[in-house]
Scaffold this active site. Structure first.
Site, PDB file in Angstrom:
ATOM      1  CG  PHE A 264       0.582  -3.460  15.965  1.00  0.00           C
ATOM      2  CD1 PHE A 264      -0.439  -3.924  16.921  1.00  0.00           C
ATOM      3  CD2 PHE A 264       1.852  -3.434  16.438  1.00  0.00           C
ATOM      4  CE1 PHE A 264      -0.161  -4.708  18.065  1.00  0.00           C
ATOM      5  CE2 PHE A 264       2.195  -4.253  17.453  1.00  0.00           C
ATOM      6  CZ  PHE A 264       1.459  -4.900  18.245  1.00  0.00           C
TER       7      PHE A 264
ATOM      8  CD1 TRP B 114      -7.529 -13.231   8.458  1.00  0.00           C
ATOM      9  CD2 TRP B 114      -8.245 -11.204   8.451  1.00  0.00           C
ATOM     10  NE1 TRP B 114      -8.488 -12.783   7.227  1.00  0.00           N
ATOM     11  CE2 TRP B 114      -8.747 -11.578   7.591  1.00  0.00           C
ATOM     12  CE3 TRP B 114      -8.534  -9.857   9.013  1.00  0.00           C
ATOM     13  CZ2 TRP B 114      -9.875 -10.692   6.651  1.00  0.00           C
ATOM     14  CZ3 TRP B 114      -9.355  -9.121   8.294  1.00  0.00           C
ATOM     15  CH2 TRP B 114     -10.134  -9.535   7.207  1.00  0.00           C
TER      16      TRP B 114
ATOM     17  CG  ASP C 143      -3.201  -6.137  -0.979  1.00  0.00           C
ATOM     18  OD1 ASP C 143      -4.222  -6.004  -1.787  1.00  0.00           O
ATOM     19  OD2 ASP C 143      -2.979  -6.574  -0.035  1.00  0.00           O
TER      20      ASP C 143
ATOM     21  CG  ASP D 121      -6.366 -11.664   2.528  1.00  0.00           C
ATOM     22  OD1 ASP D 121      -5.575 -11.833   1.687  1.00  0.00           O
ATOM     23  OD2 ASP D 121      -6.489 -10.240   2.828  1.00  0.00           O
ATOM     24  CD  GLU D 122     -10.113  -8.400   3.312  1.00  0.00           C
ATOM     25  OE1 GLU D 122     -10.663  -7.702   4.064  1.00  0.00           O
ATOM     26  OE2 GLU D 122      -8.875  -7.860   2.759  1.00  0.00           O
TER      27      GLU D 122
ATOM     28  CD1 TRP E 146      -3.355  -4.996   8.298  1.00  0.00           C
ATOM     29  CD2 TRP E 146      -2.852  -5.261   6.334  1.00  0.00           C
ATOM     30  NE1 TRP E 146      -3.722  -6.404   8.103  1.00  0.00           N
ATOM     31  CE2 TRP E 146      -2.954  -6.792   6.806  1.00  0.00           C
ATOM     32  CE3 TRP E 146      -2.304  -5.547   4.933  1.00  0.00           C
ATOM     33  CZ2 TRP E 146      -2.998  -7.706   6.249  1.00  0.00           C
ATOM     34  CZ3 TRP E 146      -2.249  -6.748   4.488  1.00  0.00           C
ATOM     35  CH2 TRP E 146      -2.666  -7.984   5.015  1.00  0.00           C
ATOM     36  CB  THR E 147       1.219   0.707   5.180  1.00  0.00           C
ATOM     37  OG1 THR E 147       1.352  -0.084   3.835  1.00  0.00           O
ATOM     38  CG2 THR E 147       2.169  -0.140   5.939  1.00  0.00           C
ATOM     39  CD  GLU E 148      -5.064  -0.363   4.075  1.00  0.00           C
ATOM     40  OE1 GLU E 148      -3.972  -0.724   5.225  1.00  0.00           O
ATOM     41  OE2 GLU E 148      -5.819  -1.753   3.804  1.00  0.00           O
TER      42      GLU E 148
ATOM     43  CG  HIS F 204      -6.067  -8.448  -1.090  1.00  0.00           C
ATOM     44  ND1 HIS F 204      -6.367  -7.282  -1.067  1.00  0.00           N
ATOM     45  CD2 HIS F 204      -6.707  -9.440  -0.387  1.00  0.00           C
ATOM     46  CE1 HIS F 204      -7.360  -7.012  -0.005  1.00  0.00           C
ATOM     47  NE2 HIS F 204      -7.506  -8.489   0.342  1.00  0.00           N
TER      48      HIS F 204
ATOM     49  NE  ARG G  39      -3.364  -2.966   0.312  1.00  0.00           N
ATOM     50  CZ  ARG G  39      -4.046  -3.770   1.216  1.00  0.00           C
ATOM     51  NH1 ARG G  39      -3.442  -3.982   2.444  1.00  0.00           N
ATOM     52  NH2 ARG G  39      -4.921  -4.147   0.977  1.00  0.00           N
TER      53      ARG G  39
END
Ligand code: ACM
Ligand code: ZN
Length: 764
Positions: A421, A395, A189, A322-323, A471-473, A259, A160
């Site tokens: 986090f 998760w 991603d 995931d997702e 996660w760094t969005e 993703h 991200r």
């Protein structure tokens, strides 16, 4: 037994001109060693400027680290030497023993990794900065220590936002300081592909770049900040080497089959429709996913994993999972043909498309297994049959760990409830950098028990360990990364490392010494833990809100009741307060002239505030917080639903009974509902208010209202509801708030139970 000394300044020597200042080490580090036994009566060991470290060649790197960690400004003569050895026999290869005597300090590990952790303990035991030129006194002691879990991880999303090689190395240094031995490197991603794959060069030529990103969670509008960058295979190998020197393994994640927008933007033929696709500039879950109906796509998965496995020697490869929405697969002729070819049919409520993901998972596990490794997948992979060697990363809560171990899989815990986090770390979100939401305080992290007693011994044995996820969005700079990690990583490290009972109060007392190490290293860490910890309890007998405050040792607590910032001359908090009237309570810490951040809460007292409140049905265990009484505590929740102000229900009414201290005439009841739509918190659908007349034992309906289904445009909001009725004298009120039972058609989680979060019931 634990020593109580912590970095005590020793008495100055008689003649400071001749005898150097001496600083005494404590061994109360984070993580705390398993056993610290003082050699009572024995003289201490002295580290001076001439300290010698004896180590075999195989431990020369560890010796170098130890020397680097010693503070500057050492003077005076050492009383002996430090010996490093790696011949300890222990069940854990990461165990170590430290023996400190007057002539010798021995750090003996069960391997070089054990020696490394012994050195970390020594490093954190000695003050990171000496007040003056001086020597260090190590009290004579025997320390024995080993980790609880072999897998101690931290995840880092570099898709991200991209982080440079030096920043990734600094991240590794930071986790090694906390005895963490695994970097889970989230390399791909929707928003960026960050690892060179030689067979597919466009992955990085095209997939590593996006021109801008959506502002906030959902806009409106885009920023004008391009994000780009990737690691060549040689650079990735450099990271692997750097990490290995610090006893950290690097587990790459290739997140598939969802993703994958960045890969599909680079090679549109990988998707079902053939595109065009873009490197996604939004956050969340994209319906565009890899097409497992195409042989070329399956080949791509194998090729990418094969190249990645050549770079990363770790025994695990993360394959994501995931997702992964299935809507496009349901329409794709090739996916449908694959479903027929595999003979997949609806089974136990699992759709053929969901089983198609199982086919992809099994395929990827197989590729990984051929390299003698095991695949890790996010807990969604449990939704269908998967190979027995797949490791589950839980998760979405801890259910993935419970289900996975029940099915005989190894599991790793990384639940959003304790380990995300990227969530806020304080409820004072208005003064924080923008974050995805949630609330994961240091204390919350500390409270994680990876092997709860609901697991059988057999299940517990399958828990490899736990990790935090970053996660760094909304995190684009490395200082911000440090801010989100620290000191939550310290709390995590005790969960990962320490066996036996944990004591958060004791942990907090040990934290200032670790913060001093952060200071020396220039880390940008969060300091909320040094703010006042405020706890409220309702005393319905005294009609008051009791306020209890605490802070780290050495900090004064001062407060005001008029909303102004406390100063050094504001009242000093010395004992619990009882608040009875409207006020704005503001409190902050003071230490050495430095002021912490204020904690502020507004108390608004009405006729039913502080009354005794009970619930017919308890809230959900994860969202019970302060329980029924918090509905009438005079404190109103803001939009963040994890602050402790709200209580949450799914699949049940909020059915509250409020006993008034004395009968009164009321004509209106109001309450708030928290809407946080993306997490399934939607507005309520109705309310009934009942009153019990003085002397009666029966409730009578005073008013009821129905509300329409929530508007899809409503995303994050505190919604106020009020119901009026003929003025009536009551001694008890019963308020039944009805939820949206199942999320509506328009909602991404349609079909799931809606959450009802309620706070502050008022009346007049
Ligand atoms: C995840 O947070 N999507 C694994
Ligand atoms: Zn398809």
């Amino acid at each position: 037994m634990r020593l109580t000394a912590i970095i005590l300044l020793a008495a100055m020597a008689v003649n400071p001109a001749i005898v150097p200042a001496r600083t005494v080490a404590g061994y109360r580090t984070i993580p705390i060693p398993q056993s610290v036994i003082p050699n009572t009566g024995e003289s201490p060991f002295i580290i001076g400027s001439d300290i010698k470290i004896d180590a075999p060649d195989s431990l020369s790197r560890e010796a170098r680290f130890l020397r680097e960690y010693l503070p500057e400004g050492l003077s005076g003569r050492s009383s002996g030497k430090i010996i490093l050895r790696a011949d300890l026999v222990d069940i854990s290869p990461e165990a170590y023993m430290i023996s400190v005597g007057p002539d010798e300090v021995t750090v003996n590990g069960a391997s070089a990794a054990g020696v490394f952790y012994g050195i970390q303990t020594l490093r954190k035991s000695i003050p990171s900065v000496l007040d003056a030129d001086g020597e260090i006194e190590l009290p004579s002691v025997q320390i024995i220590d080993r980790p609880r879990f072999a897998y101690r991880g931290t995840h880092f999303d570099v898709s991200r936002h991209f982080f440079t090689l030096d920043e990734v190395k600094s991240f590794i240094d930071m986790i090694a300081l906390h005895n963490i031995n695994t970097l889970h490197w989230h390399l791909t991603d929707d928003q960026g592909w960050r690892i060179e794959i030689k067979k597919y060069p466009r992955l990085t030529e095209i997939g590593s770049y996006r021109p801008n990103s959506i502002i906030g969670r959902t806009g409106p509008g885009y920023d004008d900040i391009p994000v780009s960058g990737f690691y060549t295979q040689e650079e990735a190998r450099d990271i692997v080497r750097y990490a290995a020197e610090r006893h950290v393994q690097v587990i790459p994640e290739i997140d598939l089959p969802g993703h994958m927008m960045a890969a599909m933007a680079s090679y549109p033929e990988l998707g079902c429709t053939g595109g065009p696709y873009e490197v996604w500039r939004q956050w969340g879950v994209n319906d565009g996913v890899l097409c497992p109906g195409k042989d070329g796509t399956m080949q791509f998965i194998a090729d990418v994993l094969n190249e990645v496995m050549d770079i990363f020697p770790a025994p695990y490869i993360h394959i994501g999972g995931d997702e992964c929405p299935k809507v496009v697969w349901a329409e794709c002729p090739r996916c449908q043909a694959r479903i027929r070819e595999l003979g997949l049919a609806e089974k136990n409520g699992v759709s053929p498309e969901a089983q198609l993901q199982g086919y992809v998972t099994a395929f990827a596990c197989d590729v990984v297994r051929r390299h003698g490794k095991s695949a890790i997948g996010w807990d969604e992979i449990l939704e269908c049959d998967i190979p027995q060697d797949a490791i589950i990363m839980s998760w979405r809560g801890v259910e993935g760990a419970a289900n996975g171990t029940r099915r005989g899989h190894n599991v790793i815990l990384a639940p959003t409830s304790h380990c995300y986090f990227d969530f806020y770390q304080t409820k004072d979100t208005a003064n924080e950098p923008y974050a995805i939401g949630g609330l994961t305080t240091v204390e919350r992290v500390y409270s994680l028990e990876p092997c709860p007693d609901t697991m059988t011994p057999g299940q517990k044995a399958l828990v490899l360990g736990c990790q935090a996820n970053l996660w760094t969005e909304y995190i684009s700079t490395f200082p911000h990364v440090q801010y989100m990690e620290l000191p939550r990583l310290a709390a995590l490290s005790e969960v990962q490392w320490c066996s036996g009972e944990k004591d958060f109060g004791d942990f907090k007392n040990r934290l200032p010494a670790l913060m001093a190490v952060y200071d020396r290293l220039g880390y940008n860490y969060a300091r909320h833990i040094a703010d006042v910890d405020v706890r409220y309890t309702v005393d319905s007998g005294q009609k008051a809100l009791n306020v209890t405050c605490s802070a780290l040792p050495g900090y004064d607590i001062r407060y005001t009741l008029d909303g102004t910032d406390p100063t050094v001359s504001s009242p000093l908090y010395t004992e619990p307060l009882a608040l009875r009237e409207d006020c704005v309570f503001k409190t902050t810490t003071f230490r050495d002239g430095l002021q912490g951040r204020p904690v502020c809460d507004t108390l608004s007292v009405g006729p039913v505030t502080f009354s005794k409140c009970t619930l017919a049905v308890e809230p959900d265990a994860g969202y019970a917080f302060g329980g029924a009484q918090s509905l009438v505590d005079g404190l109103t929740g803001t939009c963040n639903y994890r602050t402790g102000r709200w209580i949450g229900f799914s699949g049940k009414n909020c059915d509250a009974t409020i006993e008034l201290a004395s009968p009164m005439v009321l004509r209106e009841v109001s309450f708030n509902v928290d809407v946080f739509s993306c997490d399934g918190l939607v507005d309520c659908r109705g309310v009934e208010v009942y009153g019990m007349a003085p002397g009666s034992s029966e409730f009578r309906l005073l008013a009821s209202e129905e509300y329409p289904e929530m508007d899809p445009g409503m995303e994050f909001e505190v919604v106020g509801h009020s119901v009026g009725f003929t003025p009536t004298e009551v001694s008890k009120l019963r308020v039944v708030i009805r939820p949206q039972w199942v999320l509506p058609q328009w909602h991404p989680l349609t079909g799931c139970l809606g959450f009802l979060f309620v706070d502050e019931i008022r009346a007049r």
